[in-house]
Design an enzyme around this catalytic site. Structure first.
Site, PDB file in Angstrom:
ATOM      1  N   ASP A   1      47.692  37.374  35.253  1.00 57.88           N
ATOM      2  CA  ASP A   1      48.185  37.741  34.968  1.00 57.88           C
ATOM      3  C   ASP A   1      47.219  38.945  34.338  1.00 57.88           C
ATOM      4  OD1 ASP A   1      50.757  39.902  34.212  1.00 57.88           O
ATOM      5  OD2 ASP A   1      51.622  38.240  33.103  1.00 57.88           O
ATOM      6  N   ALA A   2      46.899  39.551  35.366  1.00 56.56           N
ATOM      7  CA  ALA A   2      45.995  41.024  34.696  1.00 56.56           C
ATOM      8  C   ALA A   2      46.298  42.371  34.457  1.00 56.56           C
ATOM      9  CB  ALA A   2      44.796  40.074  35.438  1.00 56.56           C
ATOM     10  N   LYS A   3      47.379  42.511  35.098  1.00 56.15           N
ATOM     11  CA  LYS A   3      47.433  43.970  35.531  1.00 56.15           C
ATOM     12  C   LYS A   3      46.667  44.702  35.588  1.00 56.15           C
ATOM     13  CE  LYS A   3      52.118  43.050  32.935  1.00 56.15           C
ATOM     14  NZ  LYS A   3      51.272  41.778  32.435  1.00 56.15           N
ATOM     15  N   ARG A   4      45.657  44.512  36.596  1.00 52.06           N
ATOM     16  CA  ARG A   4      44.696  45.575  36.575  1.00 52.06           C
ATOM     17  C   ARG A   4      45.297  46.111  37.665  1.00 52.06           C
ATOM     18  NH1 ARG A   4      42.349  42.018  33.620  1.00 52.06           N
ATOM     19  NH2 ARG A   4      40.617  41.669  33.956  1.00 52.06           N
TER      20      ARG A   4
ATOM     21  N   THR B   1      49.064  40.379  39.393  1.00 54.96           N
ATOM     22  CA  THR B   1      49.652  40.980  38.764  1.00 54.96           C
ATOM     23  C   THR B   1      48.240  42.386  39.034  1.00 54.96           C
ATOM     24  OG1 THR B   1      49.534  41.520  36.642  1.00 54.96           O
ATOM     25  CG2 THR B   1      51.297  39.841  37.629  1.00 54.96           C
TER      26      THR B   1
END
Length: 265
Positions: free
Chosen positions: A91-94, A118
């Site tokens: 869950d890194a939301k790059r 993510t």
């Protein structure tokens, strides 16, 4: 882990539970604080006690990045400890493009061997393509989130009265397939699940927001499932911090088991 593997695990365990390892160093029981790597020790105990009840673990990378080198080591070793038995999400939301996105993909898919990551798709197809090049890996795109200020942008409509979150879903499903793209739809947005399913009837949804954020598991499940289940429901704090004492692992197992039982009905 491919589409068929995920479905097989869901059927085997009668569960579509994803446990979020949002491991805050300040919330780890005092008995583990003297360990060489408290985050890793905590995670191993949680995984040992809950692996039978879930099909996925989601590692919120911010909690590990904040700890510097030791945090990154905890994250890498946690992925190794889970192994290939569960679907492991970064869950890194790059959300960058070009060589930067290439390096992010390499970091999370090659170096650390996550199954999925993510991504914030605001910069468009260029920000997702580097991740889709990896066979057997998944890109999980933010579409409709649970946070209070989601409406700042996600419900802005164009001239055809088509809100932004629908535009994201409509465009992004053209970039890949239901076998390598999932979408994040928050558990507090149950009234929109029918609209989402009209656009993507076959794609998996990652659904955060159960428990601490107010999402109701029964309602979410009823409104979001497709014929092959098609959902991973995430719970983090309600499970991993079910107890702040030395019985934290047993308490986590109890909470995970409760959710698994509800999912199996």
């Amino acid at each position: 882990m491919n589409f068929a593997d995920i479905i097989a695990q869901i059927r085997l365990k009668k569960s579509y539970l994803c446990i979020g390892l949002d491991t805050d160093i300040e919330k780890i029981p005092s008995s583990l604080q003297s360990a060489s790597n408290p985050q890793l020790s905590f995670n191993k105990a949680i995984i040992d006690s809950t692996r039978d009840y879930c099909v996925s673990y989601k590692i919120n990378t911010a909690f590990y990045e904040a700890q510097g080198v030791q945090g990154w080591e905890a994250m890498e070793e946690t992925v190794k400890y889970v192994g290939n038995t569960h679907f492991i999400i970064a869950d890194a939301k790059r959300g960058d493009i070009g060589n930067t996105a290439d390096q992010y993909a390499k970091a999370f898919f090659d170096t650390m061997n996550f199954d999925a990551i993510t991504l914030a798709p605001y910069m468009g197809k260029d920000s997702v393509d580097p991740f889709l090049k990896y066979q057997g890996k998944w890109s999980i795109l933010l579409a409709l989130t649970s946070n209070a200020s989601a409406a700042d942008f996600q419900f802005i409509s164009n001239d055809q009265n088509f809100p932004l979150y629908k535009s994201v879903i409509s465009q992004a499903q053209k970039w890949g397939t239901s076998k390598n793209i999932m979408f994040v739809v928050g558990a507090t947005k149950t009234e929109y699940f029918s609209e989402v399913r009209k656009l993507i009837p076959e794609h998996f949804l990652l659904i955060p927001g159960i428990g601490a954020q107010g999402g109701d598991l029964a309602e979410v499940s009823r409104r979001s499932m497709n014929s092959s289940c098609g959902i991973l429901v995430n719970s983090s704090r309600n499970i991993i911090y079910a107890s702040s004492g030395d019985d934290f692992a047993q308490a986590a197992a109890s909470e995970a088991r409760k959710m698994q039982i509800q999912m199996s009905d």
